[in-house]
Design a protein around this motif. Structure first.
Motif, mmCIF file in Angstrom:
data_model
loop_
_atom_site.group_PDB
_atom_site.id
_atom_site.type_symbol
_atom_site.label_atom_id
_atom_site.label_comp_id
_atom_site.label_asym_id
_atom_site.label_seq_id
_atom_site.Cartn_x
_atom_site.Cartn_y
_atom_site.Cartn_z
ATOM 1 N N UNK A 241 0.828 -1.200 0.000
ATOM 2 C CA UNK A 241 0.000 0.000 0.000
ATOM 3 C C UNK A 241 0.865 1.254 0.000
ATOM 4 N N UNK A 242 0.366 2.289 -0.666
ATOM 5 C CA UNK A 242 0.967 3.621 -0.613
ATOM 6 C C UNK A 242 0.061 4.485 0.250
ATOM 7 N N UNK A 243 0.640 5.114 1.258
ATOM 8 C CA UNK A 243 -0.133 5.927 2.202
ATOM 9 C C UNK A 243 -0.035 7.400 1.816
ATOM 10 N N UNK A 244 -1.190 8.040 1.738
ATOM 11 C CA UNK A 244 -1.256 9.473 1.409
ATOM 12 C C UNK A 244 -2.038 10.166 2.513
ATOM 13 N N UNK A 245 -1.383 11.084 3.211
ATOM 14 C CA UNK A 245 -2.050 11.809 4.299
ATOM 15 C C UNK A 245 -1.769 13.295 4.146
#
Length: 335
Positions: A241-245
């Motif tokens: 997964x790639x996390x974008x916050x």
């Protein structure tokens, strides 16, 4: 300048000193010549010579001092007119050389502009068959063949897009439209562009957006995000997964994109934004161009966005975009 002038006139100074010493030696050896009178003459000659030397120093170095202070911008109008023969020779040589350089620079600038226009025209022409190719791929029913074709099509599309923005980058400030940008819409549009690649690698996105709007240019912000997301997907392991916050930190909106890929060597971190730099640990990676992060940082600087990175080998990388405050941005851009 005084040391340079003394070095230039050293032979003259030594010749004058030698003449005075010779005169004193003759007076010392010849009893018919009064030594005190000769000493007086030498003293007066030295005073006159020092005064003459100071006068010539200021007269002769004025033109060359201006040469030292001259800003080399192919403009000779700021220089004083030459007064002495050697100064006129130097002025003529400078004028001729400057004119040749100006003509050469003009020709090269014209050629570069022509090359840029031709390349931009070629990129736009290539987009037409590229769009047709995408439509044909979408109509394919064989999913096993369709997936790799979509992946290669996406690579070609991203390379053309990167080249297009690279050519536009020097004139980026003429193309800016600063406004409130929907960060969620930008992210979803870029993720959708990478959808076929993500499906091919089994990569998902985990998004948590506390900040949904930022003050920026939508088109160029999308380009920056595209480079970071592309790198995140490219270097992430399959089925990760790639996390974008997004969040607020010290009054600044911050967008963070994290992946769990191979990471970046600590010795490479200071160089990853340099033009053409790829990697020292994976130097044989022929797919890397070393341009994506360089272009992203260059575009970010024009938008007053600070790019940060944290990474450990084998533990992935985290890139952050730190947006300026509204009042700071207004002060810097004059909006």
């Amino acid at each position: 300048m005084i040391k340079t002038y003394l070095a230039e006139r050293r032979s003259w100074l030594l010749f004058f000193a030698a003449l005075q010493l010779l005169l004193l030696l003759i007076a010392y050896l010849d009893a018919a010549m009064p030594l005190c009178s000769v000493l007086y003459i030498v003293f007066l000659s030295a005073l006159c010579f020092i005064g003459f030397f100071i006068y010539r120093y200021h007269r002769e170095t004025r033109y060359y001092k201006q040469l030292l202070e001259w800003e080399e911008q192919l403009d000779l109008t700021g220089l004083a007119a030459a007064e002495r023969p050697f100064e006129r020779i130097a002025e003529a040589a400078l004028t001729n050389q400057t004119e040749r350089l100006r003509q050469s620079a003009s020709r090269h600038l014209t050629m570069l502009e022509q090359e840029k226009d031709e390349l931009l025209s070629w990129i736009h022409d290539v987009k037409t068959p590229l769009t047709a190719m995408r439509l044909m791929i979408d109509r394919m029913e064989d999913e096993r063949l369709k997936a790799p074709l979509l992946y290669e099509w996406l690579r070609l599309h991203l390379l053309l897009d990167q080249q297009l923005h690279q050519k536009r980058l020097p004139f980026m400030e003429n193309d800016l439209l600063i406004e409130q940008v929907d960060l969620e819409a930008v992210l979803f549009a870029e993720i959708k562009t990478l959808q076929s690649w993500c499906i091919h690698k089994g990569i998902g996105f985990d998004m948590d957006l506390e900040v949904r709007e930022v003050l920026s240019d939508a088109k160029w912000l999308a380009f920056i995000v595209r480079q970071l997301l592309t790198n995140a997907v490219k270097y992430s392991e399959a089925s990760s997964d790639v996390t974008v916050v997004s969040f607020v930190q010290d009054g600044h909106a911050v967008l963070e994109i994290r992946d769990t890929g191979r990471g970046i060597e600590s010795k490479d971190l200071p160089r990853i934004f340099d033009k053409g730099f790829t990697s020292t640990g994976h130097h044989a990676d022929g797919a890397a161009t070393g341009m994506g992060l360089y272009l992203a940082r260059t575009a970010a600087q024009a938008l007053h966005i600070l790019i940060g990175v944290q990474s450990e080998p084998g533990a992935g990388s985290s890139f952050t975009l730190r947006f300026p405050k509204r009042n700071a941005f207004t002060q810097m851009t004059g909006m």
